[in-house]
Design an enzyme around this catalytic site. Structure first.
Site, short mmCIF file in Angstrom:
data_model
loop_
_atom_site.label_atom_id
_atom_site.label_comp_id
_atom_site.label_asym_id
_atom_site.label_seq_id
_atom_site.Cartn_x
_atom_site.Cartn_y
_atom_site.Cartn_z
CB SER A 1 -0.96 -0.05 1.19
OG SER A 1 -2.02 0.85 1.03
CG ASP B 1 -6.69 -3.26 -3.11
OD1 ASP B 1 -7.31 -2.40 -2.44
OD2 ASP B 1 -5.47 -3.45 -3.01
CG HIS C 1 -5.54 -2.72 0.52
ND1 HIS C 1 -4.80 -2.31 -0.58
CD2 HIS C 1 -5.03 -2.02 1.58
CE1 HIS C 1 -3.91 -1.41 -0.19
NE2 HIS C 1 -4.02 -1.22 1.10
#
Length: 276
Positions: free
Chosen positions: A97, A227, A256
């Site tokens: 991320s 995601d 995610h």
């Protein structure tokens, strides 16, 4: 605690496990978490004989709750100082991320010999926010909403995110882990509100396009096609076209936070890329 002190006086906490002579793997966590988000992967790769390192980004976890420097240039500079302090060479840098953005920004600038490979998992590059040059991005109002929720009730916000879209626990039939939700909350609440607020701009508005183009080492891009935090169409699918030596691996139905929900799938693929 193991810490380094950066040029501006910020203490960066880190874990460093395994043989010092082994190839290092450096893990970069997402917002608003800490090095603890990588516990599963660190133990897995430690067992495989690697040296595993993870730090708490400034303003996060056990590092200084900074009021300034909460942007990508400084995050990457902090990583460079950590790599120099630990004399890391031929390292594999893995970022999830926001940490994927940090990896791209650092690796593009790293001293020769420091980095062997890079991995971006559910990562924010090339750029998240919608603009004329990035029409598929998320509207700025989405990130303004994050900021408003953080200010209004950070503790509740840090329950709602992992209980909902982060791990895909809002999907029908999902196996919900209360422990994962609680651990996300615990990590988030350890960090500083100001740093977390600033980091929303860093992860959403930083343009990593030139970083991706500049990276010379092999890059593995891993992304779940469900995601809900960093939609795949405007991240991994674009990033894979920008790197010189990239491999894109798409995970059907995964969320995610797939490193936490599906380590049995992610860890072997990471190992194969590192060994390959």
């Amino acid at each position: 605690m193991s810490t380094i002190t950066t040029r501006d006086g910020t203490e960066i906490y880190y874990k460093d496990w395994g043989p010092k002579a082994a190839q290092p793997i450096v893990f970069h966590h997402g917002w608003p978490l800490s090095a603890d988000d990588w516990d599963n992967q660190m133990l897995f790769f430690l067992e495989q004989g690697y040296r595993v390192i993870a730090h708490d980004r400034r303003g996060h976890g056990r590092s200084t709750q900074t009021a300034t420097g909460n942007e990508m240039d400084t995050y990457a500079a902090d990583v460079a100082e950590l790599a120099a302090a630990l004399d890391l060479r031929n390292a594999v840098h893995i970022g999830h991320s926001t940490g994927g953005g940090e990896v791209a920004h650092y690796v593009a600038r790293a001293e020769p010999g420091r980095v062997a490979k890079a991995v971006l998992i559910g990562a924010v590059p090339p750029v998240m926010v919608k603009s004329e040059t990035n029409p598929g991005g998320l509207p700025i109002e989405v990130f303004d909403g994050f900021r408003a929720a953080l200010v209004a009730n950070r503790a509740q916000f840090y329950i709602d995110v992992p209980a909902g879209p982060f791990y895909g626990f809002n999907r029908a039939g999902a196996t919900v882990s209360q422990g994962a939700i609680d651990n996300w909350w615990r990590q988030g609440m350890m960090g500083g509100a100001k740093a977390h607020y600033d980091c929303i701009k860093a992860f959403s508005e930083t343009d990593f396009t030139e970083d991706l183009k500049a990276i010379d080492v092999p890059v593995l891009i891993m992304h779940g096609d469900d995601d809900q935090i960093v939609p795949i169409a405007d991240s991994a699918l674009l990033a894979a076209k920008l790197v010189k030596n990239g491999t894109l691996k798409i995970y059907e139905g995964l969320p995610h936070g797939m490193c936490t929900t599906h380590p049995d799938i992610i860890n072997p693929d990471l190992l194969a890329f590192i060994k390959g």
